[in-house]
Design a protein around this motif. Sequence first.
Motif, short mmCIF file in Angstrom:
data_model
loop_
_atom_site.label_atom_id
_atom_site.label_comp_id
_atom_site.label_asym_id
_atom_site.label_seq_id
_atom_site.Cartn_x
_atom_site.Cartn_y
_atom_site.Cartn_z
N ASP A 155 0.83 -1.20 0.00
CA ASP A 155 0.00 0.00 0.00
C ASP A 155 0.86 1.25 0.00
N GLU A 156 1.95 1.21 0.77
CA GLU A 156 2.84 2.37 0.81
C GLU A 156 3.52 2.59 -0.54
N ILE A 157 3.89 1.50 -1.22
CA ILE A 157 4.49 1.61 -2.56
C ILE A 157 3.52 2.29 -3.52
N MET A 158 2.25 1.85 -3.50
CA MET A 158 1.24 2.47 -4.37
C MET A 158 1.05 3.94 -4.03
N GLU A 159 1.02 4.25 -2.73
CA GLU A 159 0.85 5.64 -2.32
C GLU A 159 2.06 6.49 -2.73
N THR A 160 3.26 5.91 -2.64
CA THR A 160 4.47 6.63 -3.06
C THR A 160 4.42 6.94 -4.55
N GLY A 161 4.00 5.96 -5.35
CA GLY A 161 3.88 6.20 -6.79
C GLY A 161 2.87 7.28 -7.12
N LYS A 162 1.71 7.25 -6.46
CA LYS A 162 0.69 8.27 -6.71
C LYS A 162 1.19 9.65 -6.29
N ARG A 163 1.83 9.72 -5.12
CA ARG A 163 2.32 11.01 -4.63
C ARG A 163 3.41 11.56 -5.56
N THR A 164 4.26 10.68 -6.08
CA THR A 164 5.29 11.13 -7.01
C THR A 164 4.67 11.72 -8.28
N CYS A 165 3.68 11.04 -8.83
CA CYS A 165 3.02 11.54 -10.05
C CYS A 165 2.33 12.87 -9.79
N ILE A 166 1.70 13.01 -8.60
CA ILE A 166 1.03 14.26 -8.27
C ILE A 166 2.05 15.38 -8.10
N ASP A 167 3.18 15.10 -7.43
CA ASP A 167 4.21 16.12 -7.22
C ASP A 167 4.78 16.62 -8.54
#
Length: 513
Positions: free
Chosen positions: A290-302
Amino acid sequence: MSILFYFLTAFLGAVIALGTYIYVRKLMLNGRKEEIIQKAEVEAEKIKSEKILQAKEKFIQLKSEHEQYINEKNSQIREIESRLKQKENTLNQQNAELSRKNKDAEAIRENLKNQMEIVSKKSEEYDMLRSQAIQQIESIAGMTANEAKNQLMENMKAEARSQAQSYINDAMDEARLTASKEAKRIIINTIQRTATETAIENAVTVFNIESDEIKGRIIGREGRNIRALEAATGVEIVVDDTPEAILLSAFDPVRREVARLALHQLVIDGRIHPARIEEVVAKVQKQLEDEIMETGKRTCIDLGIHGMHIELVKLIGRMKYRSSYGQNLLQHSREVANICATMASELGLNPKIAKRAGLLHDIGKVSDEDPELPHAILGMKLAEKYKEKPEVCNAIGAHHEEIEMTSIISPIVMVGDAISGARPGARREVIESYIKRLKDMENIAQSYPGVTKTYAIQAGRELRVIVGANQVSDSDAETLSGEIAKKIQEEMVYPGQVKITVIRETRSVAFAK
């Protein structure tokens, strides 16, 4: 009797009346029939006269139209005859002109023939005089004409070679003053606007504990807890004399992170036994996904990247736990994305596509599919699979020049990757391979004739080549630097770029006694 008489009399009267009626009716019908026939004949005559009149009018109309058509055709025929007569006159004039020109051409041909005869005679006289002059020059110069010609050609070749080298040097200097200046400005601005990080160790994680008493609980009876934890996580757990610390050793940073988080929860909970270890490890793995998925989403948003496939987002998150030469892969990809976007904006290109390609360029390093393929090709196949744009896919596959570049974004991604990886402190190299690369670079330059010494300096980013002044001229030094650079580029793999400096100097030494 009287009744019968009366009845017969009435019957005869009726018969007579009926016969009289029929006779009178017949007379009346005959009269009307003749009257109708007469009227019909009069009407027929009237219709006949009208039809004859209409036929005459139609005939007159058709005759008029026919005469008009005949007149038009006659007019066209007369016009065609007039044009034909004009063309005939023109042809006659052209024929007369051609006849005159043929006569003139015959006269010119005869004149040329006479002139050719004169030129032929003059040419024979010239050849004879030229032969005499050559013989006199050969006797005076002491060499044949072919020898003099060869010597002149050699002198001209040397002069042309010198002029060509001078022209090449001027062109290269002019290119350096324009293209190099602009390229340096763009790259310097890009690097200044992008945050950088240094390389880190990536094979060992230190887990701090409050006291050595907890070490015993982690080890368990006869080491069963350690074995269960190592079997569940795939990480080697080193418990030595280091105070208040346990070492987690594994090449895969994801497994080290799972082991670290699992140990942290086990120590806080206090219940440490094989069944609990397996339960906590499974729970931590789910949390880490879940953290990996959240990290990927946050990176794309940033980075302002939208519309990316969920599997690519997951792979971007996995980059956080992957390193390359000690450089965190996610930070490296974010840095390359920002560098590519900045350079694309400076060059007037689409920064969003460049940023997307820069973020995904190393996506093949974290995929478990086809590990035998180069990571650039594998990343390109993943991008194609998840419907990325063709220019993004080409930039991913070509950033190590393993396929042909078909998009202007591709060289930008390649340069951005080189800038991020080549800056000092970005990556860590094994000392043996680093020393071998520097020695190979020096040996390549040493193999050229006229080279006396070679020195690789600035961590292999500059190669200084010292040549003998008696063996190599100034123009040859320019050529030599280009040849060495080309050979190093073809035969070696290195980060960034290598500057080749050829030094030629003349030293005169004298001793005063």
